[in-house]
Each structure stands twice: as C-alpha cells, then as structure tokens.
Write a protein that holds these residues in place. Structure first.
Motif, PDB file in Angstrom:
ATOM      1  N   ASP A   7      14.639 -11.886 -16.918  1.00  7.21           N
ATOM      2  CA  ASP A   7      13.253 -12.103 -15.934  1.00  7.21           C
ATOM      3  C   ASP A   7      12.634 -13.157 -15.688  1.00  7.21           C
ATOM      4  N   VAL A   8      13.582 -14.024 -15.780  1.00  9.67           N
ATOM      5  CA  VAL A   8      12.604 -14.849 -15.093  1.00  9.67           C
ATOM      6  C   VAL A   8      11.922 -15.370 -13.842  1.00  9.67           C
ATOM      7  N   PRO A   9      12.119 -14.481 -13.001  1.00 12.66           N
ATOM      8  CA  PRO A   9      12.152 -14.437 -11.807  1.00 12.66           C
ATOM      9  C   PRO A   9      10.096 -13.771 -11.965  1.00 12.66           C
ATOM     10  N   VAL A  10       9.939 -13.396 -12.507  1.00  7.76           N
ATOM     11  CA  VAL A  10       8.612 -12.730 -13.168  1.00  7.76           C
ATOM     12  C   VAL A  10       7.867 -13.471 -13.572  1.00  7.76           C
ATOM     13  N   ILE A  11       8.311 -14.114 -14.864  1.00  7.65           N
ATOM     14  CA  ILE A  11       7.777 -14.967 -15.271  1.00  7.65           C
ATOM     15  C   ILE A  11       7.244 -16.584 -14.735  1.00  7.65           C
ATOM     16  N   TYR A  12       8.468 -16.894 -13.966  1.00  9.26           N
ATOM     17  CA  TYR A  12       8.382 -18.116 -13.738  1.00  9.26           C
ATOM     18  C   TYR A  12       7.459 -17.866 -12.117  1.00  9.26           C
ATOM     19  N   ARG A  63      14.182 -22.557  -9.887  1.00 10.37           N
ATOM     20  CA  ARG A  63      14.258 -22.843  -8.568  1.00 10.37           C
ATOM     21  C   ARG A  63      13.938 -24.504  -8.350  1.00 10.37           C
ATOM     22  N   ASP A  64      15.133 -24.874  -8.527  1.00 11.31           N
ATOM     23  CA  ASP A  64      15.403 -26.567  -8.602  1.00 11.31           C
ATOM     24  C   ASP A  64      14.674 -27.773  -9.387  1.00 11.31           C
ATOM     25  N   GLY A  65      14.588 -26.932 -11.085  1.00  9.23           N
ATOM     26  CA  GLY A  65      13.991 -26.999 -12.003  1.00  9.23           C
ATOM     27  C   GLY A  65      11.739 -27.048 -12.152  1.00  9.23           C
ATOM     28  N   ARG A  68       0.887  -1.456  -0.049  1.00  9.37           N
ATOM     29  CA  ARG A  68      -0.179  -0.037   0.390  1.00  9.37           C
ATOM     30  C   ARG A  68       0.891   1.381  -0.269  1.00  9.37           C
ATOM     31  N   GLU A  69       1.384   1.250   0.858  1.00 10.50           N
ATOM     32  CA  GLU A  69       3.090   2.436   0.845  1.00 10.50           C
ATOM     33  C   GLU A  69       3.901   2.448  -0.946  1.00 10.50           C
ATOM     34  N   ASP A  70       3.978   1.015  -0.791  1.00 11.90           N
ATOM     35  CA  ASP A  70       4.629   1.594  -2.745  1.00 11.90           C
ATOM     36  C   ASP A  70       3.975   0.114  -3.212  1.00 11.90           C
ATOM     37  N   PRO A  71       2.994   0.537  -4.106  1.00  8.69           N
ATOM     38  CA  PRO A  71       2.403  -0.577  -4.555  1.00  8.69           C
ATOM     39  C   PRO A  71       2.822  -0.978  -6.307  1.00  8.69           C
ATOM     40  N   HIS A  72       4.500   0.293  -6.002  1.00 12.13           N
ATOM     41  CA  HIS A  72       5.054  -0.916  -7.512  1.00 12.13           C
ATOM     42  C   HIS A  72       6.334  -0.942  -7.239  1.00 12.13           C
ATOM     43  N   ASP A  73       6.845  -1.569  -6.271  1.00 16.29           N
ATOM     44  CA  ASP A  73       7.716  -2.434  -5.825  1.00 16.29           C
ATOM     45  C   ASP A  73       7.731  -4.398  -6.556  1.00 16.29           C
ATOM     46  N   GLU A  74       8.100  -4.149  -7.141  1.00  9.83           N
ATOM     47  CA  GLU A  74       8.494  -5.175  -8.237  1.00  9.83           C
ATOM     48  C   GLU A  74       9.056  -6.826  -7.124  1.00  9.83           C
ATOM     49  N   SER A  75       9.933  -6.196  -6.637  1.00  6.22           N
ATOM     50  CA  SER A  75      10.086  -7.373  -6.163  1.00  6.22           C
ATOM     51  C   SER A  75       9.246  -7.980  -4.360  1.00  6.22           C
ATOM     52  N   LEU A  76       8.566  -6.705  -4.269  1.00 11.10           N
ATOM     53  CA  LEU A  76       7.619  -6.941  -2.497  1.00 11.10           C
ATOM     54  C   LEU A  76       6.293  -7.576  -3.661  1.00 11.10           C
ATOM     55  N   LEU A  77       5.970  -7.364  -4.556  1.00 13.38           N
ATOM     56  CA  LEU A  77       4.880  -7.560  -5.250  1.00 13.38           C
ATOM     57  C   LEU A  77       4.834  -9.298  -5.742  1.00 13.38           C
ATOM     58  N   LEU A  78       6.050  -9.841  -6.252  1.00 14.25           N
ATOM     59  CA  LEU A  78       6.524 -11.503  -6.795  1.00 14.25           C
ATOM     60  C   LEU A  78       6.538 -11.612  -4.821  1.00 14.25           C
ATOM     61  N   SER A  79       7.040 -11.572  -3.665  1.00 20.50           N
ATOM     62  CA  SER A  79       7.003 -11.902  -2.490  1.00 20.50           C
ATOM     63  C   SER A  79       5.714 -11.823  -2.005  1.00 20.50           C
ATOM     64  N   ALA A  80       4.683 -11.135  -2.093  1.00 20.72           N
ATOM     65  CA  ALA A  80       3.230 -11.430  -2.108  1.00 20.72           C
ATOM     66  C   ALA A  80       2.732 -12.345  -2.677  1.00 20.72           C
ATOM     67  N   ALA A  81       2.702 -12.265  -4.118  1.00 15.25           N
ATOM     68  CA  ALA A  81       2.352 -13.530  -4.692  1.00 15.25           C
ATOM     69  C   ALA A  81       2.565 -14.762  -4.422  1.00 15.25           C
ATOM     70  N   CYS A 114       3.564  -6.077 -15.616  1.00 22.00           N
ATOM     71  CA  CYS A 114       3.381  -5.194 -15.837  1.00 22.00           C
ATOM     72  C   CYS A 114       4.713  -4.296 -16.111  1.00 22.00           C
ATOM     73  N   ILE A 115       5.032  -3.535 -14.128  1.00 22.41           N
ATOM     74  CA  ILE A 115       6.492  -2.952 -13.934  1.00 22.41           C
ATOM     75  C   ILE A 115       7.496  -3.524 -14.972  1.00 22.41           C
ATOM     76  N   ARG A 116       7.778  -4.638 -15.117  1.00 23.09           N
ATOM     77  CA  ARG A 116       8.636  -5.077 -15.508  1.00 23.09           C
ATOM     78  C   ARG A 116       8.733  -5.557 -17.226  1.00 23.09           C
ATOM     79  N   ASN A 117       7.859  -5.391 -17.785  1.00 21.03           N
ATOM     80  CA  ASN A 117       7.469  -4.892 -19.195  1.00 21.03           C
ATOM     81  C   ASN A 117       6.130  -3.954 -19.310  1.00 21.03           C
ATOM     82  N   ARG A 118       5.933  -2.972 -19.959  1.00 21.59           N
ATOM     83  CA  ARG A 118       4.415  -2.215 -20.099  1.00 21.59           C
ATOM     84  C   ARG A 118       3.634  -2.568 -21.221  1.00 21.59           C
TER      85      ARG A 118
END
Length: 290
Positions: free
Chosen positions: A143-148, A189-191, A69-82, A115-119
């Motif tokens: 981009d692998v961490p995001v698409i994974y 991620r070990d395959g 809520r404080e930083d809604p565009h933080d890619e790392s936090l978004l991935l952690s939350a997902a 979306c943040i990674r690729n507009r």
C-alpha cells in the motif's frame, strides 16, 4: 519559497498533444493510458527545460482528466493525476486561489485511489483521528505508493491552505501517513517521507507549535537516503530549517552544494534544475534575510 516565475503564459497549450488523444483511445484504452501516463511522467521528470514543462503541463493535466473520465476507478491513473496536480501547483503556480484549486483536485484524486485500495477507507477524511490512525496503521508494504501519494498531496493541500487553521490542523493526518510509510519502506522515493515530515515540522515557528529540531532530523535522513540525487531536499532544508533558526552557515553550505552539483540525474533532473534556480535566489537575498 521563491517560486520560478515563468515568462510563457500557462494557457499556451501544445495542441498537437491534444490531437493525439483519439489515437490513445484506440484498443485497450485503460492499459494504453496507463503506459502513456507512466512514460510521459518519466519524460517530465528527466526534462531540464523548466519552461517547456511549465508550458506543456496544463495539457497533460487535461489529458489525464480525460483518461479518468473514461475510467474513474483506475488506481494507477488516479495516483498519477494526484502527483501531477500537486507537483504542478507546487512548482509553477503562484496565485494562491489557483494553487488551492489544483491541490483540492490532487487530494480528491489521492483519496479516491485510497478508497479503491481499501474500501474501509472511503470516508477517511471524515473519520475521527483515532479511526484514521487505525486505518493507516493497517496499511501493508504493497500500500506504500498509495499512502505516500495521499500524504504528499495532503501536505501540498495544507501548504496551499496554510491561512486556514482548520486545514493546518490536518497536519497530524499527514504525519500519520508518512510515519507509516517510513515504518514500511523508509527508502521509498529516496526517503521522501522524511522530507515531508521535515516540512510539516518546520511549517510554523516554535512559538506557534513548530518543531524545528524534529524537522532537522528528518531533513538529515532525507539527505542521507537520497544520496544527494534529489537536490530539492537540501534547498528545502535551507529554506525551512536554516532560515527558521537563523543558521547562516548551514544555509549557505547547503545551497552552495546544490549549485555546484550536477543536476542531470535520472528521475530527478527537472526538480534538480528547479532546485538550483531556487538555491541561487535564496543565496542572492541571504544578506537581507540574515
């Protein structure tokens, strides 16, 4: 899957963690939040007490929502939350409606990170499959961490909505994402991408479009690439494939190997502990199934 059924109500939150939040926001909030999320995620993965994680999990979900809520565009936090929402729903939540709600949120977070990674991918979910495929095909190794994560949360979402044929129809999109991960970094991620493709291939029986032998290939690659560290791969292999094709020998061998293994592996202890519980349940009712 025979889920672990917790004895402790999920709503009993560790309020001391919530009281810690004002301290987290002192200084550079985003950087501190990111480090805290990473450290806490690692601690959760290395935990061997399922009830402690089950009890504390909702507090972390609320906490990371607050960070975003404080930083809604933080890619790392978004991935952690997902990842956390999808994992918590898969490991602990048995109520179908609640599982759908949590995976809805996980997928939304993952799509926002993409979306943040690729507009050009901000309308990815609404895109035609051909446009979707082209966007995913353009992904690079970075981009692998995001698409994974997007593929993993999408798979969890499909599993939670498997009674909806429109949701099941989106399997092809997860397949495209995980196939691209394998092309770019098969060992990520070990395959793990192979495990997701295996699950999707065995989600339905052959008469309804399932592809068990393709699933078996991916399970075997996931086992090989994980080098035995992730015991849940073998449990899923037994439950999804061996039971689907009524291979009792393979089923019992895989589960016995899981039970006899040491679950204490850095980054896998929590999942391995859960895997051993599931393996015992599957073996206990094997006679009824086969």
């Amino acid at each position: 899957m025979h889920p672990y059924r917790p004895r402790t109500p999920y709503w009993i939150l560790p309020w001391t963690v919530l009281l810690f939040l004002p301290l987290v926001w002192t200084g550079c909030a985003s950087a501190v939040a990111g480090r805290f999320a990473d450290s806490l995620s690692a601690a959760i993965l290395d935990a061997n007490d399922l009830e402690t994680v089950e009890t504390g999990g909702p507090a972390y979900l609320l906490m990371i929502d607050g960070f975003l809520r404080e930083d809604p565009h933080d890619e790392s936090l978004l991935l952690s939350a997902a990842n956390l929402y999808a994992a918590y729903a898969g490991l602990y939540v048995t109520d179908p409606a609640r599982k759908r709600k949590l995976t809805d949120k996980a997928l939304d977070y993952a799509l926002t990170a993409f979306c943040i990674r690729n507009r050009k991918g901000c309308d990815l979910r609404k895109a035609s499959f051909e446009d979707f495929r082209k966007t995913v095909a353009a992904a690079k190794t970075a981009d692998v961490p995001v698409i994974y994560t997007l593929g993993a949360t999408w798979a969890a979402w499909i599993e939670a909505h498997r009674d909806d044929w429109d949701a099941v129809a989106e399997i092809s999109r997860v397949d495209a994402l995980m196939t691209r991960v394998i092309a770019l970094d098969e060992g990520y991620r070990d395959g793990g991408a192979h495990q997701y493709l295996a699950i999707l291939a065995t989600l339905l029986p052959p008469a309804l479009g399932g592809r068990p032998e393709i699933g078996r290939h991916h399970f075997e690659r996931a086992v090989a690439l994980s080098e035995g560290k992730n015991l849940m791969v073998k449990v899923t292999y037994a439950r999804r494939y061996a039971r689907l094709v009524f291979d009792r020998g393979l089923h019992d061998r895989l589960l016995t190997e899981v039970i006899e293994a040491d679950p204490e592996v850095a980054g896998h202890t929590l999942v391995n502990t859960m895997a051993q519980k599931e393996a015992r349940l599957l073996l206990d009712n094997a006679d009824d199934y086969f």
